[in-house]
Design a protein around this motif. Structure first.
Motif, PDB file in Angstrom:
ATOM      1  N   VAL A  67       0.797  -1.217   0.000  1.00 14.37           N
ATOM      2  CA  VAL A  67       0.000   0.000   0.000  1.00 14.37           C
ATOM      3  C   VAL A  67       0.833   1.273   0.000  1.00 14.37           C
ATOM      4  CG1 VAL A  67      -1.944  -1.108   1.148  1.00 14.37           C
ATOM      5  CG2 VAL A  67      -0.157  -0.070   2.525  1.00 14.37           C
ATOM      6  N   LEU A 116       0.056   5.651   1.493  1.00 10.93           N
ATOM      7  CA  LEU A 116      -0.152   5.175   2.858  1.00 10.93           C
ATOM      8  C   LEU A 116       1.189   4.764   3.449  1.00 10.93           C
ATOM      9  CD1 LEU A 116      -3.201   3.006   1.888  1.00 10.93           C
ATOM     10  CD2 LEU A 116      -3.339   4.921   3.485  1.00 10.93           C
ATOM     11  N   ALA A 117       1.245   4.680   4.781  1.00  8.21           N
ATOM     12  CA  ALA A 117       2.451   4.148   5.402  1.00  8.21           C
ATOM     13  C   ALA A 117       2.690   2.738   4.855  1.00  8.21           C
ATOM     14  CB  ALA A 117       2.284   4.113   6.912  1.00  8.21           C
ATOM     15  N   PRO A 118       3.974   2.352   4.698  1.00 10.75           N
ATOM     16  CA  PRO A 118       4.256   1.091   4.006  1.00 10.75           C
ATOM     17  C   PRO A 118       4.029  -0.166   4.823  1.00 10.75           C
ATOM     18  CG  PRO A 118       6.278   2.179   4.598  1.00 10.75           C
ATOM     19  CD  PRO A 118       5.175   3.120   4.986  1.00 10.75           C
ATOM     20  N   ASP A 119       3.138  -0.127   5.774  1.00  6.32           N
ATOM     21  CA  ASP A 119       2.701  -1.365   6.427  1.00  6.32           C
ATOM     22  C   ASP A 119       1.181  -1.366   6.407  1.00  6.32           C
ATOM     23  OD1 ASP A 119       2.330   0.655   8.224  1.00  6.32           O
ATOM     24  OD2 ASP A 119       3.125  -0.407   9.963  1.00  6.32           O
ATOM     25  N   ALA A 120       0.593  -2.490   6.661  1.00  5.72           N
ATOM     26  CA  ALA A 120      -0.861  -2.580   6.618  1.00  5.72           C
ATOM     27  C   ALA A 120      -1.301  -3.718   7.520  1.00  5.72           C
ATOM     28  CB  ALA A 120      -1.352  -2.815   5.190  1.00  5.72           C
ATOM     29  N   LEU A 143       4.671   2.875  11.181  1.00  7.61           N
ATOM     30  CA  LEU A 143       5.502   3.745  10.349  1.00  7.61           C
ATOM     31  C   LEU A 143       4.806   5.045   9.977  1.00  7.61           C
ATOM     32  CD1 LEU A 143       6.683   0.867   8.028  1.00  7.61           C
ATOM     33  CD2 LEU A 143       8.067   2.002   9.753  1.00  7.61           C
ATOM     34  N   ARG A 145       6.458   0.366  -3.566  1.00  9.39           N
ATOM     35  CA  ARG A 145       6.865   0.935  -2.286  1.00  9.39           C
ATOM     36  C   ARG A 145       6.618   2.429  -2.211  1.00  9.39           C
ATOM     37  NH1 ARG A 145      12.121   2.869  -1.143  1.00  9.39           N
ATOM     38  NH2 ARG A 145      12.336   3.488   1.019  1.00  9.39           N
TER      39      ARG A 145
END
Lengths: 97, 440
Positions: free
Chosen positions: B5, B10-14, B51, B120
């Protein structure tokens, strides 16, 4: 001693929007599913729907096909608008592999 | 799967619940969903990005010390691998001095943002390109080509957002037209897909693109991209069309596909997922006409396979890139063939009978495609592997020898072109290359 100074090749990233806020609890909430219909989603998402309904009193879980399904449509603005209009508190999206 | 994502801002975690691939296969035991239901519940309630708010800003400079130049060089390369920034081959440290030297090849400010690299979402600037090109052993005169390639790659029309993470092991193919190819020593003839120490530009430009795909785009094997095999991606594919060998009346690819005026320095970017030689000429007493026709059938027959690689670009992309040597193109023209008739022949004779299509389970993939044109194509028997003959990319390239042609199987939602913008100092850079490398 030899010193080398060089650029970090990973560059920078930008965070321009926040993830959706989480709900405090699931009891009494309205939950939706958005499915791409791949990777056994047709079996796994109904199982998860049943688990949510069994574990949280008053929860309303919309049918798996309440929103358009398939990779061709789930990323569209139209689907997003339908999800928003449905009044769900949270959405589960599946399946990726 | 990381990076899913991040490219969306968006922040690169989900909040994801991940399982081994076996559970996603037909007939699998989906009991783990029940066993790990709390992770789904937590994802909806307790999960927070670790993040959010991080990651933005300038990329830092890094420092390494060694007991000697060799030791420092080795430490830089170890650091690159440890941080997953390398490709396993030696890298040139992108020092400030080296990157500034490369940036002499830019017609644009170093900080000009070209976009964000999917998935990314790494911020991509002219300087990012120079850093990657420095690491890949490149030179300043290559930079204008790389910048144009990156612009095309980041164009949503290219399909890179999907292909960067997809399992199909797609790799970029860059065709360069115009005078710049010969000026920067980009191969168009024998061994044009490399390696070639006399014409090393394609390897450096393609390797730099790959490093950007990985370091800014996050396309790390098994982590950021599910590319099963990752074939041919050390240097991708970067070559020039052999315009000097084009038959009379045969327009350069950049003109034909993108409308650039002839002699415009330009790039054209597509994606491919395979590469193979196709034997083109006969071996005995064929007449010239028989020799040409048999070669055409061999190429079309090779394309007539129900693996549906061309679905990705069925409507506007490319089922593949056919490379033919100049001597073959000229012979075909002499026999009355045209580029149009070659395309038409390939399109007609690569069509797949419905029975073969059904036997291989293709209709299910065609039915779920995002394109209405693709879905409706299922009614056609035999089924064309692409919507129209013009989708075939045909370029003149390769050594002056008639035996072989080369087919880069397309996996290309679009074919994107860009003009190459040269800096005012370009002639000086070419002169410096002559000094450093000898006559071209």
């Amino acid at each position: 001693m030899v010193r080398l100074e060089f650029h970090d090749p990973s560059g920078a990233t930008e965070v321009t929007q926040a993830h959706a806020p989480r709900v405090a609890a699931l009891a009494g909430k309205r939950i939706g599913f958005v499915s791409n219909e791949q990777w056994q989603a047709y079996r796994m998402l109904p199982l998860l729907k049943g688990l949510l309904e069994a574990d949280f009193p008053g929860i309303e879980v919309l049918p798996i096909d309440a929103f358009p399904q398939g990779n061709a449509v789930i990323g569209s603005e139209e689907t997003a608008a339908l999800v928003k209009a449905s009044g769900v508190d949270a959405v589960v999206i599946g399946n990726a592999a | 799967m990381t990076n899913a994502v991040a490219g969306l801002g968006l922040a690169p975690d989900a909040a994801m619940v991940t399982f081994p691939i076996e559970m996603f296969l037909p007939g699998s035991d989906i009991g783990p969903v029940r066993a790990r239901k709390q992770e789904f519940y937590d994802g909806l309630t307790r999960w927070r990005s670790a993040l959010a708010g991080d990651g933005a800003g300038e990329a830092p400079m890094l420092r390494v010390e060694g007991t000697s130049a060799e030791d420092a060089f080795a430490r830089v390369n170890h650091l690159m691998l440890a941080n997953r920034w390398g490709d396993g081959l030696p890298l040139w440290p992108p020092t400030r001095e080296r990157v500034d030297w490369i940036l002499r090849g830019s017609a644009q400010p170093r900080g000009r943002k070209l976009g964000t690299f999917p998935p990314r979402g790494g911020v991509t600037t002219v300087e990012s390109c120079a850093v990657a090109l420095a690491m890949a052993g490149g030179r300043p005169e290559y930079l204008p080509v790389l910048v144009a390639v990156v612009e095309a790659f980041l164009d949503p029309e290219s399909g890179s957002e999907t292909l960067q993470a997809a399992s199909g092991s797609a790799f970029p193919v860059v065709i360069v037209n115009g005078p710049i190819g010969a000026r920067i020593r980009l191969n168009a003839g024998f061994g044009c897909l490399g390696p070639d120490p006399q014409r090393p530009a394609g390897a450096s430009i393609g390797r730099a693109l790959r490093l950007l795909q990985q370091n800014l785009g996050g396309a790390l094997p098994g982590i950021g991209t599910m590319a099963n095999y990752g074939g041919l991606r050390y240097t991708n594919v970067v070559f020039a069309e052999d315009e000097a060998s084009l038959p009379a009346g045969w327009t350069p690819h950049g003109t034909e596909r993108h409308g650039f005026a002839p002699s415009t320095s330009s790039i054209s970017l597509a994606f491919a997922s395979g590469a193979t030689n196709i034997r083109r000429r006969g071996a005995k007493k064929e007449t010239p006409e028989e020799d040409a026709l048999q070669g055409m059938h061999r190429m079309a027959d090779f394309m007539r396979v129900p693996n549906m690689a061309g679905l990705a670009g069925y409507e506007h992309g490319a089922p593949g890139i056919l490379m033919i040597p100049g001597v073959v193109a000229q012979t075909m023209i002499g026999l009355g063939w045209t580029k149009t008739s070659i395309r038409e022949f390939l399109w007609q004779h690569s069509r797949i009978p419905a029975e073969a299509l059904h036997r291989a389970g293709c209709p299910a993939w065609i039915e779920i495609d995002t394109s209405k044109v693709v879905r409706e194509s299922l009614a056609l028997d035999p089924w064309p592997i692409t919507a129209q003959p013009d989708n075939f990319v045909i370029v003149v390239a390769g050594g002056g020898h008639p035996t072989n042609s080369y087919w880069l199987q397309g996996y290309s939602p679009g074919v994107v072109g860009r003009r190459i913008e040269l800096p005012a100092s370009f002639e000086g850079l070419i002169a410096e290359a002559e000094r450093d490398l000898g006559p071209a």
